[in-house]
Write a protein that holds these residues in place. Sequence first.
Motif: not given
Length: 119
Positions: A1-7, A52-56, A58-61
Amino acid sequence: MIVGYTIAQVAVAVLAGLLCIVVGLAGKKPSDLTMGALALVELLLIAQLVIAIAAPAFGNTSSGSILEFYTYLVSAVVVPPAAAFWALIDRSRWATVILGAGCLTVAVMVYRMQQIWTA
């Protein structure tokens, strides 16, 4: 997950939830404003699902339980439509408060998803 997007997602959900609760406690029935706030929360959740589907890829597991994460995500995606359905059936001031409760529920779930993703 992207921290900024989560905030941003948590902030929007909390603001939408507080707006709906205040409007509901003021005695107003569900309106375009409150339903639109809920729709924005749902739109952000759908974008989160895509991320969340695309993140892995791009290396964000996820370092936490992926099953628990997706269970939270799918459950969170179901909350706004359920609250909207309730509001469309009930059409009272309390339905507007339920919209707010749904938004606040999503805020807590998104925060927890961030914790699970970065465990």
